[in-house]
Write a protein that holds these residues in place. Structure first.
Motif, PDB file in Angstrom:
ATOM      1  N   ASP A   1     -21.125   2.500   7.184  1.00 23.44           N
ATOM      2  CA  ASP A   1     -19.973   3.151   6.572  1.00 23.44           C
ATOM      3  C   ASP A   1     -18.739   2.621   7.290  1.00 23.44           C
ATOM      4  OD1 ASP A   1     -18.030   4.867   5.682  1.00 23.44           O
ATOM      5  OD2 ASP A   1     -19.126   6.712   6.119  1.00 23.44           O
ATOM      6  N   ASN A   2     -17.949   1.802   6.585  1.00 18.75           N
ATOM      7  CA  ASN A   2     -16.828   1.097   7.212  1.00 18.75           C
ATOM      8  C   ASN A   2     -15.535   1.880   7.062  1.00 18.75           C
ATOM      9  OD1 ASN A   2     -17.863  -2.063   5.637  1.00 18.75           O
ATOM     10  ND2 ASN A   2     -18.817  -0.926   7.305  1.00 18.75           N
ATOM     11  N   TRP A   3     -15.066   2.453   8.163  1.00 18.93           N
ATOM     12  CA  TRP A   3     -13.742   3.099   8.099  1.00 18.93           C
ATOM     13  C   TRP A   3     -12.678   2.137   8.605  1.00 18.93           C
ATOM     14  CZ3 TRP A   3      -9.994   3.843  11.798  1.00 18.93           C
ATOM     15  CH2 TRP A   3      -8.842   4.486  11.306  1.00 18.93           C
TER      16      TRP A   3
ATOM     17  N   ARG B   1      -5.395   4.079  -3.223  1.00 19.57           N
ATOM     18  CA  ARG B   1      -4.515   4.936  -2.451  1.00 19.57           C
ATOM     19  C   ARG B   1      -3.172   5.144  -3.141  1.00 19.57           C
ATOM     20  NH1 ARG B   1      -3.599   2.645   3.536  1.00 19.57           N
ATOM     21  NH2 ARG B   1      -1.685   3.785   3.855  1.00 19.57           N
TER      22      ARG B   1
ATOM     23  N   THR C   1       0.834  -1.188   0.000  1.00 18.67           N
ATOM     24  CA  THR C   1       0.000   0.000   0.000  1.00 18.67           C
ATOM     25  C   THR C   1       0.870   1.239   0.000  1.00 18.67           C
ATOM     26  OG1 THR C   1      -1.946   1.027   0.991  1.00 18.67           O
ATOM     27  CG2 THR C   1      -0.291   0.200   2.515  1.00 18.67           C
TER      28      THR C   1
ATOM     29  N   THR D   1     -20.653   0.877   2.757  1.00 22.24           N
ATOM     30  CA  THR D   1     -19.816   1.756   1.949  1.00 22.24           C
ATOM     31  C   THR D   1     -18.427   1.774   2.567  1.00 22.24           C
ATOM     32  OG1 THR D   1     -19.384   4.097   1.445  1.00 22.24           O
ATOM     33  CG2 THR D   1     -21.059   3.662   3.083  1.00 22.24           C
ATOM     34  N   VAL D   2     -17.403   1.768   1.717  1.00 20.42           N
ATOM     35  CA  VAL D   2     -16.036   1.643   2.231  1.00 20.42           C
ATOM     36  C   VAL D   2     -15.015   2.270   1.281  1.00 20.42           C
ATOM     37  CG1 VAL D   2     -15.639  -0.617   1.145  1.00 20.42           C
ATOM     38  CG2 VAL D   2     -14.340  -0.005   3.181  1.00 20.42           C
ATOM     39  N   GLY D   3     -13.944   2.767   1.850  1.00 15.80           N
ATOM     40  CA  GLY D   3     -12.790   3.152   1.041  1.00 15.80           C
ATOM     41  C   GLY D   3     -12.484   4.626   1.005  1.00 15.80           C
ATOM     42  N   GLU D   4     -13.479   5.469   1.237  1.00 14.86           N
ATOM     43  CA  GLU D   4     -13.274   6.918   1.212  1.00 14.86           C
ATOM     44  C   GLU D   4     -14.488   7.554   1.875  1.00 14.86           C
ATOM     45  OE1 GLU D   4     -14.118   8.579  -2.664  1.00 14.86           O
ATOM     46  OE2 GLU D   4     -14.585   6.582  -3.384  1.00 14.86           O
TER      47      GLU D   4
HETATM   48  C1  WT7 Z   1      -7.749   5.001   3.726  1.00 15.89           C
HETATM   49  C2  WT7 Z   1      -7.301   3.579   3.744  1.00 15.89           C
HETATM   50  C3  WT7 Z   1     -10.744   0.433   4.115  1.00 15.89           C
HETATM   51  C4  WT7 Z   1     -10.332  -0.489   3.083  1.00 15.89           C
HETATM   52  C5  WT7 Z   1     -10.193   0.125   1.738  1.00 15.89           C
HETATM   53  C6  WT7 Z   1      -9.194   1.246   1.669  1.00 15.89           C
HETATM   54  C7  WT7 Z   1      -9.813   6.061   3.581  1.00 15.89           C
HETATM   55  C8  WT7 Z   1     -11.304   4.084   4.011  1.00 15.89           C
HETATM   56  C9  WT7 Z   1     -13.127   5.057   4.646  1.00 15.89           C
HETATM   57  C10 WT7 Z   1     -14.424   5.468   5.087  1.00 15.89           C
HETATM   58  C11 WT7 Z   1     -13.671   7.685   5.015  1.00 15.89           C
HETATM   59  C12 WT7 Z   1     -12.171   6.045   4.404  1.00 15.89           C
HETATM   60  C13 WT7 Z   1      -9.057   6.639   4.744  1.00 15.89           C
HETATM   61  C14 WT7 Z   1      -8.079   5.537   5.091  1.00 15.89           C
HETATM   62  N1  WT7 Z   1     -11.049   5.410   3.993  1.00 15.89           N
HETATM   63  N2  WT7 Z   1     -12.560   3.874   4.397  1.00 15.89           N
HETATM   64  N3  WT7 Z   1     -15.398   4.589   5.328  1.00 15.89           N
HETATM   65  N4  WT7 Z   1     -14.637   6.788   5.257  1.00 15.89           N
HETATM   66  N5  WT7 Z   1     -12.444   7.364   4.584  1.00 15.89           N
HETATM   67  O1  WT7 Z   1      -8.030   0.895   2.326  1.00 15.89           O
HETATM   68  O2  WT7 Z   1      -6.339   1.635   0.644  1.00 15.89           O
HETATM   69  O3  WT7 Z   1      -5.700   1.148   3.019  1.00 15.89           O
HETATM   70  O4  WT7 Z   1      -7.020   3.189   2.445  1.00 15.89           O
HETATM   71  O5  WT7 Z   1      -8.951   5.103   2.968  1.00 15.89           O
HETATM   72  O6  WT7 Z   1      -8.391   7.792   4.334  1.00 15.89           O
HETATM   73  O7  WT7 Z   1      -6.936   6.009   5.761  1.00 15.89           O
HETATM   74  P1  WT7 Z   1      -6.702   1.676   2.088  1.00 15.89           P
END
Ligand code: WT7
Length: 634
Positions: free
Chosen positions: A396-398, A512, A249, A370-373
């Protein structure tokens, strides 16, 4: 198999309190529901200084015993995966747990025949087909460390990852179809491994019936490799802290790093979070649209669902191919109950219009993830109203590649909904917001740096081959805390809203990239002297990439120069990292000490040239005028 799911919001609050008061008792009880070859001596030992985190120390297990064998007694004929192809006219496939078990064992045996042993690293570069999941699980079966590289990265990016992990084998396919596009994966692998001396074996799955150049002694076909292999393969006995996989990553420095996750903690945490966030019940059909090439696919397509004995949909394609209703047609076809996708997909489908939803019956849906951003209010409302018909919970999965599993989220249908707020910390997660000085912010609705105070079972253990980099990147910003790189806010009820990255990381369609990583790629172009890259808001992608490029002189043919840079970035990283906008300039705004003033470039990219702030400390303020003037023409 005992469900790990919390059943009420009050129970969540109680369990959360227990998890903070006595993490060892809390996680020990959950871990006991899995199959261990040898139980642990101690639940948790840790410090964030080295850092060193050990969960379930002394325990021995194999994750595939828990993901596959464990289900054979009662659920052998339950579907593990329904596979839906890119093209609806291709025949769909499915695997029961028994069939998946057999396929994994046979391929695992094939790997052994090729000389693969516990601890060897295997790079997997494949389309979203069942064989990708099978390859991943076969590695885990024999204790080989998988390093999946998303099949969208270029030969150079693939080579970097192979070299860093010193992988000895690549598993790939002839090619892939994704939407209307195709890629010749084996050709890309061939090109990549010209610079990878560690590779001695390539296994190629015949996905599309394409001809491939097979190097004798090195390359073999998947179907040949598994022919005559027995249907049983004794799982390798793994120490709980043996590495399970590496996943690369990007961060704020140039080179992507290999995040390392280990067997036991990752197993416990992905299963626990899957069952709680998605409230999975025995007859549910769960579908996560991510690619296994990213952490979401590792944790919430492969491991979390299989560890939970779930039935999932595995989809090869993209949301809009061959029509914008494809997702909804699949939901109807399989009667999907839990659906997980990314905000960028939601926004893109929203832009295509609600008429594409109309023909389909979506009444099976219960939970929408929802996930990822960060998800914007408009997309959240569209998802809630148009897809969920106001009947579904939005979760919303952070989380992050480094966290291994979901950290902050809604808990199924149990927790209150608040648009654009990710939700609550899951049991075992202790988030804090820090101010610039590193003090914890207690008051509500104040933005701070999101950090985590104590370990959870699936926290990254190291970055492959460079533990110091892990320490510096995640554990040195604030002493005693894991640093996420995100900014966040907490409301008066303890709900979190993620604002976005506060470091030099750009999130394009949930992918990312580090600014330095993209700059390095651009600088590889022979006409480029230096460049600066910033992210700016994009209505569908979330963020997009804006590159400011300095060459020996301004190009005469800007179109050709731009094309050349696009080519270079595609070659160095992959098409997914290509800048949306490129401005050719004679210099970059720098401080007298030579630091690029990204703040100014960000404003320009956002179109806010009227509010650049103080530019008097610049080495050459004239550059800013040039950039502003040009910005109207990009
Ligand atoms: C970064 C991580 C989570 C797995 C997929 C991405 C952002 C991720 C959210 C969310 C707001 C989010 C963050 C984080 N992010 N999920 N639900 N709400 N921002 O994984 O490629 O390791 O990226 O994605 O900025 O730090 P990743």
């Amino acid at each position: 198999m005992k469900s790990l799911a919390i059943k009420t919001f009050e129970e969540y609050q109680e369990r959360y309190a227990q998890s903070v008061a006595d993490p060892s008792a809390f996680w020990g009880e959950i871990a006991e529901t899995f199959q261990w070859e040898k139980s642990w001596d101690k639940v948790l030992e840790w410090n964030f200084q080295e850092p060193k985190v050990q969960w379930f120390k002394g325990g021995q297990l194999n994750i595939t015993t828990n993901a596959l064998d464990r289900h054979l007694e009662h659920n052998a004929n339950k579907i593990a995966f329904y596979w839906e192809p890119n093209d609806p006219s291709t025949e769909a496939r499915s695997y029961t747990y028994a069939q998946l078990h057999t396929a994994v064992c046979r391929f695992a045996n094939a790997l052994k025949v090729k000389g693969i042993k516990k601890g060897d690293r295997i790079c997997i570069y494949m389309p979203m087909i069942p064989e990708l999941a099978i390859a991943v699980l076969a590695c885990a079966r024999i204790g080989a460390v998988h390093s999946v590289v998303f099949a969208g990265f270029s030969a150079n990016a693939l080579a970097d990852r192979i070299v860093d992990a010193e992988a000895t084998m690549v598993i790939t396919s002839d090619g892939l179809n994704r939407g209307a596009k195709s890629m010749a994966l084996k050709e890309i692998v061939d090109e990549a491994i010209t610079t990878c001396p560690s590779i001695t074996n390539v296994i190629v799955y015949n996905c599309l019936g394409w001809e491939c150049n097979m190097v004798s002694g090195r390359d073999s076909w998947w179907h040949d490799a598994i022919a005559h292999q027995p249907e049983h393969c004794t799982p390798e006995l793994m120490d709980v802290e043996d590495p399970l996989f590496i996943l690369y990553t990007s961060g704020s420095t140039g080179k992507p790093k290999g995040v390392v996750h280990t067997c036991g903690g990752y197993m416990v945490y992905t299963a626990y979070t899957f069952q709680n966030v998605y409230q999975y019940e025995a007859d549910d059909i769960y579908w996560c649209t991510a690619d296994i090439g990213w952490i979401t696919g590792h944790s919430y397509i492969v491991y979390g669902p299989l560890l939970s004995g779930a039935t999932s949909v595995l989809f090869e394609g993209i949301p809009t191919y061959p029509y914008a209703g494809r997702f909804w047609q699949i939901v109807e076809k399989y009667k999907v109950t839990q659906f997980l996708t990314a905000p960028t997909a939601i926004r893109s489908l929203m832009a295509h219009g609600t008429e594409h939803l109309k023909p389909y019956d979506l009444s099976s849906l219960k939970i929408l993830g929802t996930v990822g951003e960060p998800i914007n209010e408009e997309a959240w409302q569209w998802y809630y109203k148009e897809v969920g018909k106001e009947q579904c919970a939005i979760v919303d999965n952070w989380w992050q590649t480094e966290t291994g599993g979901i950290m902050i989220s809604g808990i199924g249908t149990l927790s209150p909904l608040k648009p654009t707020f990710a939700g609550y910390p899951l049991p075992g997660i202790q988030p804090v917001l820090l101010n610039q000085e590193g003090r914890e912010i207690e008051e509500p609705n104040v933005e701070g740096y999101l950090c985590i105070k104590a370990p959870w079972p699936s926290i990254l253990r190291t970055t492959y081959g460079d533990h110091e980099r892990c320490r510096v990147t995640y554990f040195s910003h604030y002493d005693g805390y894991y640093f996420t790189g995100d900014g966040a806010k907490r409301d008066e009820n303890g709900m979190y809203r993620i604002i976005g990255r506060i470091d030099d990381v750009i999130n394009v369609s949930g992918h990312r990239f580090g600014t330095a990583e993209i700059e390095n790629a651009i600088n590889a172009n022979e006409h480029v002297i230096e460049s600066a890259v910033v992210g700016y808001p994009h209505p569908v992608k979330g963020q997009s990439i804006y590159a400011f490029v300095v060459g020996e002189e301004l190009p005469e043919d800007e179109l050709a120069a731009r094309h050349s840079i696009v080519e270079t970035v595609s070659k160095e990283i992959g098409k997914i990292a290509v800048p949306e906008k490129i401005m050719f300039v004679t210099g970059l705004p720098k401080t007298r000490s030579g630091k690029i003033m990204r703040r100014i470039l960000r404003k320009v990219a956002e179109g806010e040239t009227g509010s650049l702030g103080d530019t008097s400390t610049l080495l050459d303020p004239g550059i800013v005028d040039e950039i502003i003037l040009k910005s109207n023409t990009i």
